[in-house]
Scaffold this motif. Structure first.
Motif, PDB file in Angstrom:
ATOM      1  N   PHE A  78     -57.706   8.268  57.442  1.00 25.29           N
ATOM      2  CA  PHE A  78     -57.451   7.056  58.212  1.00 25.29           C
ATOM      3  C   PHE A  78     -56.105   7.177  58.930  1.00 25.29           C
ATOM      4  CE2 PHE A  78     -60.284   5.616  54.831  1.00 25.29           C
ATOM      5  CZ  PHE A  78     -61.189   4.823  55.527  1.00 25.29           C
ATOM      6  N   ARG A  79     -56.103   6.803  60.189  1.00 29.25           N
ATOM      7  CA  ARG A  79     -54.863   6.727  60.949  1.00 29.25           C
ATOM      8  C   ARG A  79     -54.298   5.311  60.823  1.00 29.25           C
ATOM      9  NH1 ARG A  79     -53.620   9.456  65.753  1.00 29.25           N
ATOM     10  NH2 ARG A  79     -55.847   9.842  66.090  1.00 29.25           N
ATOM     11  N   ILE A 125     -60.297   1.331  52.341  1.00 32.95           N
ATOM     12  CA  ILE A 125     -59.083   0.890  53.032  1.00 32.95           C
ATOM     13  C   ILE A 125     -58.105   0.240  52.056  1.00 32.95           C
ATOM     14  CG2 ILE A 125     -58.198  -0.751  54.748  1.00 32.95           C
ATOM     15  CD1 ILE A 125     -60.591  -0.114  56.480  1.00 32.95           C
ATOM     16  N   VAL A 179     -59.240   9.207  49.797  1.00 36.47           N
ATOM     17  CA  VAL A 179     -58.730   8.664  51.055  1.00 36.47           C
ATOM     18  C   VAL A 179     -57.414   9.352  51.394  1.00 36.47           C
ATOM     19  CG1 VAL A 179     -59.848   6.425  50.763  1.00 36.47           C
ATOM     20  CG2 VAL A 179     -57.530   6.751  49.923  1.00 36.47           C
ATOM     21  N   VAL A 206     -55.628  -0.034  60.603  1.00 38.02           N
ATOM     22  CA  VAL A 206     -56.192   1.212  60.079  1.00 38.02           C
ATOM     23  C   VAL A 206     -57.471   1.559  60.833  1.00 38.02           C
ATOM     24  CG1 VAL A 206     -57.246   2.284  58.055  1.00 38.02           C
ATOM     25  CG2 VAL A 206     -55.194   0.874  57.793  1.00 38.02           C
ATOM     26  N   GLU A 207     -57.628   2.852  61.182  1.00 40.77           N
ATOM     27  CA  GLU A 207     -58.865   3.310  61.807  1.00 40.77           C
ATOM     28  C   GLU A 207     -59.266   4.658  61.209  1.00 40.77           C
ATOM     29  OE1 GLU A 207     -58.612   4.204  65.934  1.00 40.77           O
ATOM     30  OE2 GLU A 207     -56.635   5.150  65.787  1.00 40.77           O
ATOM     31  N   LEU A 208     -60.571   4.857  61.042  1.00 38.80           N
ATOM     32  CA  LEU A 208     -61.094   6.121  60.528  1.00 38.80           C
ATOM     33  C   LEU A 208     -61.058   7.162  61.638  1.00 38.80           C
ATOM     34  CD1 LEU A 208     -62.563   7.563  58.130  1.00 38.80           C
ATOM     35  CD2 LEU A 208     -64.702   6.872  59.232  1.00 38.80           C
ATOM     36  N   LEU A 226     -56.373   3.073  50.423  1.00 36.13           N
ATOM     37  CA  LEU A 226     -55.377   3.685  51.310  1.00 36.13           C
ATOM     38  C   LEU A 226     -54.089   2.868  51.325  1.00 36.13           C
ATOM     39  CD1 LEU A 226     -54.927   5.862  53.667  1.00 36.13           C
ATOM     40  CD2 LEU A 226     -55.345   3.903  55.162  1.00 36.13           C
TER      41      LEU A 226
END
Length: 316
Positions: free
Chosen positions: A261-262, A219, A179, A239-241, A222
C-alpha cells in the motif's frame, strides 16, 4: 487496565474465559497504542483495571471495570489465582486474576477503551502481539480447566453436520497475508528498514515496513504497523493498493500474499519504536537500492515503478 499508567501493574485484572459457541475461546482486548501513557500499548491483553476508593472488594473492582470498559456482565466470576508483575520502579507486586464464562458476540459490546475485543483459542496466541506472561496465563488456564476440555470433546463428538464448520476443499492450503508500506517522499526516495540481526526472517537485511494481518482488515493492519514500528500516523483515506505479490520462499513452503500500500500522506518522521525488530530507517533512491535487500521487495519496487499491479515469485 484501560488507561492506567505503567506503574499500576499491581492492580487487579480480570481473566475472562469464554465458551463462545462452546469452543473454549478466550476474550482478549486490543489496547490503544499510547506508549508511555498506558500499560502494554498496542498489545492484546486482558480486560480489567485498578482499584478505586469506592471499591469494597477485588471482585467489586473487577465487575466495575468490566462494566465501564465494555458493558460486560459475567455472573460466575471467581478468583483464579495471583500473578506477579514488575512495576516501573522494578518492584515485584501481585495481580489478582479472576475468571468467568461468557457466550456472546464481542462486536455487540460497548467498548469505551482500546481498539477491539475478540475471541481466540490458545492455539491462536502465537500469531498475536501479546506479552509472554499473558499468553502463558491463558495456556495454563486452558490446561487446568477440564470443563473446557470436556466441552470441546463433547462438541466435536456430537455436533451435527450443520453445526460443524464446513471442511475446506481437498488440496486447500492457507495463505499468509502480509501488508507492506510503500512510503515514497516527493524526491522519489522510498522508506526501508534494516531488520535486526536476530530476526527470524531476513536478519540484517533491508525491507519495507511490514506485518502480518491479525483479526483485522489489511488497511487497519497497515496503519497499526506503521504506528507501532515507526511512529507514523496514516489515515485510511490516504492509502491506496499499488501492488500484490504471491510468493513462496521455496517450492513447498507455505504461500504468502503480500499487499503493498502506498501512503499518499502521513504525519511524523520514521523513528525506531521497536529496536528489537528494526535497527535503522532510511529513505533510498529506488535506482540505488541496498545490496542486502529482501529479494521480493526489490522486485516489487521495480514493478511498482513500472506500473505493474501483480507479480509472482518463488513458484516452480
Amino acid at each position: 487496565m484501560g488507561n492506567a499508567s505503567p506503574q499500576l501493574r499491581a492492580d487487579p485484572v480480570t481473566f475472562t474465559v469464554g465458551k463462545h459457541d462452546d469452543r473454549g475461546e478466550y476474550l482478549l482486548h486490543l489496547r490503544d497504542y499510547f506508549p508511555g501513557q498506558i500499560w502494554e500499548p498496542g498489545m492484546w491483553s486482558l480486560l480489567g483495571g485498578g482499584r478505586e476508593p469506592q471499591d469494597t472488594t477485588l471482585e467489586h473492582t473487577v465487575r466495575r471495570e468490566l462494566d465501564e470498559e465494555a458493558g460486560l456482565h459475567i455472573p460466575d466470576l471467581a478468583p483464579f489465582g495471583t500473578e506477579e508483575a514488575v512495576d516501573a520502579a522494578g518492584a515485584t507486586l501481585p495481580i489478582a486474576i479472576y475468571a468467568g464464562t461468557w457466550n456472546g458476540d464481542p462486536r455487540e459490546l460497548r467498548l469505551t477503551e482500546g481498539v477491539m475485543l475478540a475471541w481466540f483459542t490458545p492455539d491462536d496466541l502465537h500469531r498475536l502481539r501479546i506479552t509472554p506472561s499473558t499468553s502463558d496465563l491463558v495456556r495454563r488456564h486452558a490446561a487446568t480447566s477440564p470443563a473446557i476440555a470436556s466441552t470441546l470433546t463433547s462438541h466435536v463428538a456430537h455436533a451435527s453436520v450443520a453445526e460443524r464448520r464446513p471442511a475446506s476443499p481437498s488440496g486447500t492450503v492457507p495463505n499468509v497475508i502480509g501488508v507492506h508500506l510503500y512510503l515514497e517522499r516527493p524526491d522519489g526516495t522510498v522508506l526501508l528498514g534494516l531488520r535486526h540481526p536476530d530476526s527470524e526472517y531476513a536478519p540484517s537485511t533491508w525491507h519495507t515496513l511490514a506485518g502480518h494481518c491479525e483479526q483485522e482488515s489489511a488497511i487497519t493492519c497497515l496503519i497499526r504497523e506503521a504506528r507501532e514500528e515507526a511512529g507514523l500516523l496514516i489515515e485510511p483515506q490516504d492509502v491506496e493498493l499499488v501492488h500484490v505479490v504471491h510468493l513462496v520462499d521455496r517450492v513447498g513452503d507455505q504461500p504468502r500474499l503480500g499487499l503493498f500500500f502506498r501512503a499518499r500522506a502521513w504525519r511524523g518522521e520514521p523513528k525506531l519504536c521497536e529496536p528489537d525488530k528494526c535497527t535503522e530507517w532510511r529513505f533510498w533512491d529506488p535506482t540505488a537500492l541496498p545490496e542486502a535487500l529482501v529479494p521480493y521487495t526489490r522486485g516489487v519496487i521495480e514493478a511498482i515503478r513500472a506500473g505493474h499491479l501483480y507479480s509472482e515469485t518463488g513458484w516452480a
